[in-house]
Design a protein around this motif. Structure first.
Motif, mmCIF file in Angstrom:
data_model
loop_
_atom_site.group_PDB
_atom_site.id
_atom_site.type_symbol
_atom_site.label_atom_id
_atom_site.label_comp_id
_atom_site.label_asym_id
_atom_site.label_seq_id
_atom_site.Cartn_x
_atom_site.Cartn_y
_atom_site.Cartn_z
ATOM 1 N N ASP A 180 -1.985 12.983 -2.070
ATOM 2 C CA ASP A 180 -2.409 12.306 -0.541
ATOM 3 C C ASP A 180 -1.159 11.591 0.194
ATOM 4 N N PHE A 181 -0.305 12.462 0.637
ATOM 5 C CA PHE A 181 1.220 11.849 0.960
ATOM 6 C C PHE A 181 1.012 11.550 2.718
ATOM 7 N N GLU A 182 0.015 12.338 3.332
ATOM 8 C CA GLU A 182 -0.092 11.875 4.515
ATOM 9 C C GLU A 182 -0.772 10.184 4.770
ATOM 10 N N GLU A 183 -1.819 9.966 3.632
ATOM 11 C CA GLU A 183 -2.148 8.805 3.471
ATOM 12 C C GLU A 183 -1.093 7.759 3.453
ATOM 13 N N VAL A 184 -0.468 8.099 2.230
ATOM 14 C CA VAL A 184 0.894 7.196 1.950
ATOM 15 C C VAL A 184 1.633 6.901 3.252
ATOM 16 N N GLY A 185 2.139 7.812 3.937
ATOM 17 C CA GLY A 185 2.755 7.845 4.919
ATOM 18 C C GLY A 185 2.287 6.898 5.941
ATOM 19 N N TRP A 186 0.956 7.042 6.288
ATOM 20 C CA TRP A 186 0.346 6.423 7.203
ATOM 21 C C TRP A 186 0.322 4.764 6.776
ATOM 22 N N ILE A 187 0.134 4.650 5.631
ATOM 23 C CA ILE A 187 0.157 3.173 5.066
ATOM 24 C C ILE A 187 1.526 2.316 5.276
ATOM 25 N N LEU A 188 2.454 3.180 5.024
ATOM 26 C CA LEU A 188 3.868 2.729 4.777
ATOM 27 C C LEU A 188 4.084 2.315 6.270
ATOM 28 N N SER A 189 3.951 3.200 7.232
ATOM 29 C CA SER A 189 4.041 3.006 8.647
ATOM 30 C C SER A 189 3.556 1.764 9.082
ATOM 31 N N ARG A 190 2.092 1.387 8.717
ATOM 32 C CA ARG A 190 1.584 0.410 9.304
ATOM 33 C C ARG A 190 2.292 -0.877 8.700
ATOM 34 N N ILE A 191 2.491 -0.972 7.293
ATOM 35 C CA ILE A 191 3.159 -2.091 6.924
ATOM 36 C C ILE A 191 4.440 -2.246 7.082
ATOM 37 N N ARG A 192 5.205 -1.338 7.437
ATOM 38 C CA ARG A 192 6.539 -1.372 7.982
ATOM 39 C C ARG A 192 6.377 -2.092 9.199
ATOM 40 N N GLU A 193 5.606 -1.850 10.083
ATOM 41 C CA GLU A 193 5.215 -2.703 11.289
ATOM 42 C C GLU A 193 5.044 -4.247 11.135
ATOM 43 N N GLN A 194 4.632 -4.667 10.146
ATOM 44 C CA GLN A 194 4.371 -5.809 9.715
ATOM 45 C C GLN A 194 5.435 -6.598 8.974
ATOM 46 N N HIS A 195 6.611 -6.103 8.673
ATOM 47 C CA HIS A 195 7.400 -6.547 7.488
ATOM 48 C C HIS A 195 8.887 -6.377 8.110
ATOM 49 N N ARG A 196 9.645 -7.366 8.129
ATOM 50 C CA ARG A 196 11.191 -7.419 8.652
ATOM 51 C C ARG A 196 12.031 -7.088 7.630
ATOM 52 N N GLY A 197 11.847 -7.486 6.252
ATOM 53 C CA GLY A 197 12.817 -7.363 5.229
ATOM 54 C C GLY A 197 13.005 -6.121 4.538
ATOM 55 N N PRO A 198 13.607 -6.066 3.359
ATOM 56 C CA PRO A 198 13.620 -4.630 2.779
ATOM 57 C C PRO A 198 12.172 -4.333 2.222
ATOM 58 N N LEU A 199 12.093 -3.104 2.261
ATOM 59 C CA LEU A 199 10.669 -2.697 1.943
ATOM 60 C C LEU A 199 10.808 -1.726 0.888
ATOM 61 N N TYR A 200 10.363 -1.688 -0.603
ATOM 62 C CA TYR A 200 10.244 -0.958 -1.399
ATOM 63 C C TYR A 200 9.066 -0.433 -1.913
ATOM 64 N N ALA A 201 8.900 0.850 -2.234
ATOM 65 C CA ALA A 201 7.534 1.191 -2.600
ATOM 66 C C ALA A 201 7.492 2.107 -4.138
ATOM 67 N N VAL A 202 6.427 1.452 -4.976
ATOM 68 C CA VAL A 202 6.272 1.972 -6.324
ATOM 69 C C VAL A 202 4.955 2.809 -6.216
ATOM 70 N N GLY A 203 4.960 3.965 -6.761
ATOM 71 C CA GLY A 203 3.749 4.504 -7.329
ATOM 72 C C GLY A 203 3.570 4.672 -8.805
ATOM 73 N N ILE A 204 2.414 4.393 -9.158
ATOM 74 C CA ILE A 204 2.139 4.499 -10.566
ATOM 75 C C ILE A 204 1.133 5.687 -10.745
ATOM 76 N N SER A 205 1.517 6.390 -11.755
ATOM 77 C CA SER A 205 0.798 7.823 -12.023
ATOM 78 C C SER A 205 0.406 8.518 -11.019
ATOM 79 N N LEU A 206 -0.783 8.639 -10.516
ATOM 80 C CA LEU A 206 -1.344 9.711 -9.419
ATOM 81 C C LEU A 206 -0.586 9.141 -8.031
ATOM 82 N N GLY A 207 -0.467 7.696 -8.027
ATOM 83 C CA GLY A 207 0.228 7.159 -6.978
ATOM 84 C C GLY A 207 1.760 7.251 -6.750
ATOM 85 N N GLY A 208 2.453 7.646 -7.659
ATOM 86 C CA GLY A 208 3.598 7.982 -7.640
ATOM 87 C C GLY A 208 3.776 9.415 -7.386
#
Length: 295
Positions: free
Chosen positions: A87-115
């Motif tokens: 579900d990479f399109e969903e991941v990308g949409w979520i990251l773009s929305r949260i990137r809009e809210q956050h000014r500092g460094p942003l790290y993403a971790v995926g566990i199992s399916l999420g990774g």
């Protein structure tokens, strides 16, 4: 136990994504690093690994958020779909929305399916991924879905784990059928005894795949690891019962941006240290420490 506060994001297709933020976020500077954790199959912010990362990020003074894939936040989603390993399109949409809210460094971790979904996204995005994240990591992810699917559906894994997953996935699918009558054949779904059979009836057709084989092949992150152009850690234990060591990527199959870490032991999202039942903080510490050096 961490405490969470929930944010609801409305999706472009008229559905929603629930994001749980560690509740002490309000006391942190907005410039502090943020870890976004994508959970595994049937996971949530209550999963043991989410709690372990919540503790570690709190210790570091970092922000943390857990987006829930559709249907995993405790409320059935509204659209005629669920979530899947690619579900990479969903991941990308979520990251773009949260990137809009956050000014500092942003790290993403995926566990199992999420990774797998996160690494699939990174492979698709190439260098553009750096606009959204500073570094990413997958932990115990089935980046070769065909190999992992066969492993889960065989022997004792099928009796223990496939049955456990199906025990929650089938009721959720039946709830979706109540929303959208005729979406799939309920008798075929309830007769499914393996993840392969479940994906054949539900996951593949609902998300645009021809069948399970097509889904597992096209959703796997492994073929795209050579295209990743953001700092990425791919962590897999060689004794993971869900992921055959023979299916793990080799150095010549990944880009120079990808760090492979394949310890002999650790199981599936375990990596316990100390006396039984063990401390589960070693893995979140190692992942966040690597990110702080490579982001």
């Amino acid at each position: 136990m961490p405490k969470w506060t929930r944010q609801r994001l409305n999706t472009p297709d008229g559905d929603f994504i629930d994001v749980d933020w560690r509740k002490d976020e309000i006391d942190l500077s907005p410039e502090r690093p943020l870890v976004i954790l994508f959970h595994g199959l049937e996971g949530s912010s209550s999963s043991h690994y989410a709690q372990a990362f919540a503790h570690e990020t709190h210790q570091r003074g970092w922000h943390m958020a857990v987006p829930h894939f559709r249907g995993c936040s405790g409320e059935i989603n509204w659209a005629p779909r669920a979530y899947h390993s690619g579900d990479f399109e969903e991941v990308g949409w979520i990251l773009s929305r949260i990137r809009e809210q956050h000014r500092g460094p942003l790290y993403a971790v995926g566990i199992s399916l999420g990774g797998n979904a996160l690494m699939r996204w990174a492979g698709e995005m190439g260098q553009t991924a750096t606009k959204y994240v500073d570094a990413i990591a997958s932990v115990c992810s089935p980046i070769d879905l065909t190999a992992s699917g066969k492993a889960i559906d065989a022997g004792i894994n099928k009796w223990l784990y496939a049955r456990m997953f199906l025990g929650t996935m089938k009721p959720r699918a039946m709830e979706k059928l109540k929303q959208f009558p005729g979406l799939f054949n309920p008798h075929t779904l309830m007769a499914a005894k393996s993840l392969y059979e479940f994906d054949q009836v539900f996951t593949a057709p609902l998300h645009g795949f021809k069948n399970t084989d097509d889904y597992w092949a096209r959703a796997s992150a492994k073929p795209g690891l050579s295209r990743v152009q953001v700092s990425a850690l791919v962590l897999n234990a060689c004794n993971d019962p869900f992921i055959p060591a023979s299916s793990l990527p080799a150095l010549n199959q990944v880009s120079a941006w990808v760090k492979l870490c394949q310890p002999e032991a650790g199981g599936h999202v375990g990596f316990a240290s100390g006396t039984f039942p063990g401390d589960l903080q070693e893995m979140p510490w190692a992942v966040t420490d690597w990110m702080s050096q490579h982001g």
